[in-house]
Scaffold this motif. Structure first.
Motif, short mmCIF file in Angstrom:
data_model
loop_
_atom_site.label_atom_id
_atom_site.label_comp_id
_atom_site.label_asym_id
_atom_site.label_seq_id
_atom_site.Cartn_x
_atom_site.Cartn_y
_atom_site.Cartn_z
N UNK A 38 -6.48 -2.41 -20.44
CA UNK A 38 -5.82 -1.72 -19.34
C UNK A 38 -4.44 -2.28 -19.07
N UNK A 39 -3.77 -1.63 -18.17
CA UNK A 39 -2.41 -1.98 -17.80
C UNK A 39 -2.39 -2.27 -16.31
N UNK A 40 -1.55 -3.20 -15.90
CA UNK A 40 -1.39 -3.52 -14.48
C UNK A 40 -0.15 -2.82 -13.98
N UNK A 41 -0.33 -2.09 -12.87
CA UNK A 41 0.77 -1.30 -12.32
C UNK A 41 1.30 -1.91 -11.03
N UNK A 42 2.58 -1.71 -10.79
CA UNK A 42 3.15 -2.01 -9.49
C UNK A 42 2.79 -0.91 -8.50
N UNK A 43 3.21 -1.06 -7.27
CA UNK A 43 2.83 -0.12 -6.22
C UNK A 43 3.77 1.07 -6.13
N UNK A 45 -4.35 7.51 -1.91
CA UNK A 45 -3.11 7.79 -1.17
C UNK A 45 -2.17 6.60 -1.08
N UNK A 46 -2.68 5.40 -1.24
CA UNK A 46 -1.82 4.21 -1.22
C UNK A 46 -0.86 4.16 -2.40
N UNK A 47 -1.10 5.00 -3.39
CA UNK A 47 -0.25 5.12 -4.58
C UNK A 47 -0.59 4.09 -5.65
N UNK A 48 -1.42 3.11 -5.34
CA UNK A 48 -1.74 2.08 -6.32
C UNK A 48 -2.55 2.68 -7.46
N UNK A 49 -2.24 2.29 -8.69
CA UNK A 49 -2.99 2.75 -9.87
C UNK A 49 -4.11 1.75 -10.15
N UNK A 50 -5.34 2.22 -10.13
CA UNK A 50 -6.51 1.35 -10.27
C UNK A 50 -7.30 1.79 -11.49
#
Lengths: 112, 114
Positions: A100-105, B41-46
């Motif tokens: 997987x990849x870690x994303x910023x906000x 909705x927080x936009x964070x990609x999980x």
């Protein structure tokens, strides 16, 4: 525990202005990416880097430039902003991409 | 670039019920990785779940499971016992073994009804 940090989180630009988005990761990842997210289009790759000092074009590179002078930082520049560049921008990083990849906000950019 | 298609822009599910999100992809490679990401909705990609193409067994993570059909190039996500916190946009993504780029589908917005 910061992971991937993007600054700024929000920005409004006027057409023709320039700006730089900063992405910083503290996981010693080799690979870093810039994506843009637009409604109905998912995330599209702008530019990416496979290591310090390297950059490559992604799917939608026009109007953007990038630099990776330090391994932990990946900068995305807009030299002359256009309304079509209004979007949410995400930075991501990984070492292998297998797990997987870690994303910023994300950064919400509006060009008026 | 590989094409990832999510044909359902929106899905709605009753709380505690099951919903399945579809994803198809186009590739000529035999080995690759597939992912489902959740964006609340927080936009964070999980990262929700991942699948390695050379493994026949479908991946499972708690209430999330996939149906991986390699020949059909299909990778659907099943959310069981849906909870209000599952409401989000879900993205299917593809990565080949030779390329470190991640390609995304357009996303499916999941709404959970109480």
């Amino acid at each position: 525990n910061a992971g991937v940090t993007q600054t700024p989180k929000f920005r409004v630009l006027k057409t023709g202005q320039s700006m730089t988005l900063l992405c910083a990761q503290d996981m010693n990842h080799e690979y870093m990416y810039w994506y843009r997210q637009d409604p109905g289009m998912g995330l599209r790759l702008i530019h990416y880097s496979v290591g310090e000092g390297t950059t490559a074009k992604g799917e939608v590179p026009d109007g953007y430039n990038v630099s990776r002078l330090k391994k932990q930082n990946f900068l995305l520049g807009l030299e002359s902003a256009a309304p079509s560049q209004t979007s949410v921008y995400f930075c991501a990083s990984t070492n292998t991409g297998i797990y997987g990849y870690t994303f910023g906000s994300g950064t919400r950019l509006t060009v008026v | 670039a590989q094409t990832v298609t999510q044909s359902q822009p929106e899905m709605s599910v009753q709380e505690a019920e099951t919903v399945t999100l579809s994803c198809t992809y186009d590739t000529s490679e035999s080995d690759y990785y597939l992912f489902w990401y959740k964006q609340p909705p927080s936009r964070q990609m999980i990262l929700v779940i991942r699948q390695e193409a050379y493994k026949q067994q479908n991946a499972t993570e708690n209430r999330f499971s996939v149906n991986f059909q390699k020949a059909a190039k299909s990778f659907s996500l099943k959310i069981s016992d849906s909870q209000l916190g599952d409401a989000a946009m879900y993205f299917c993504a593809y990565r080949s073994v030779t390329d470190y780029k991640l390609s995304f589908g357009a996303g499916t917005t999941v709404t959970v009804r109480a």
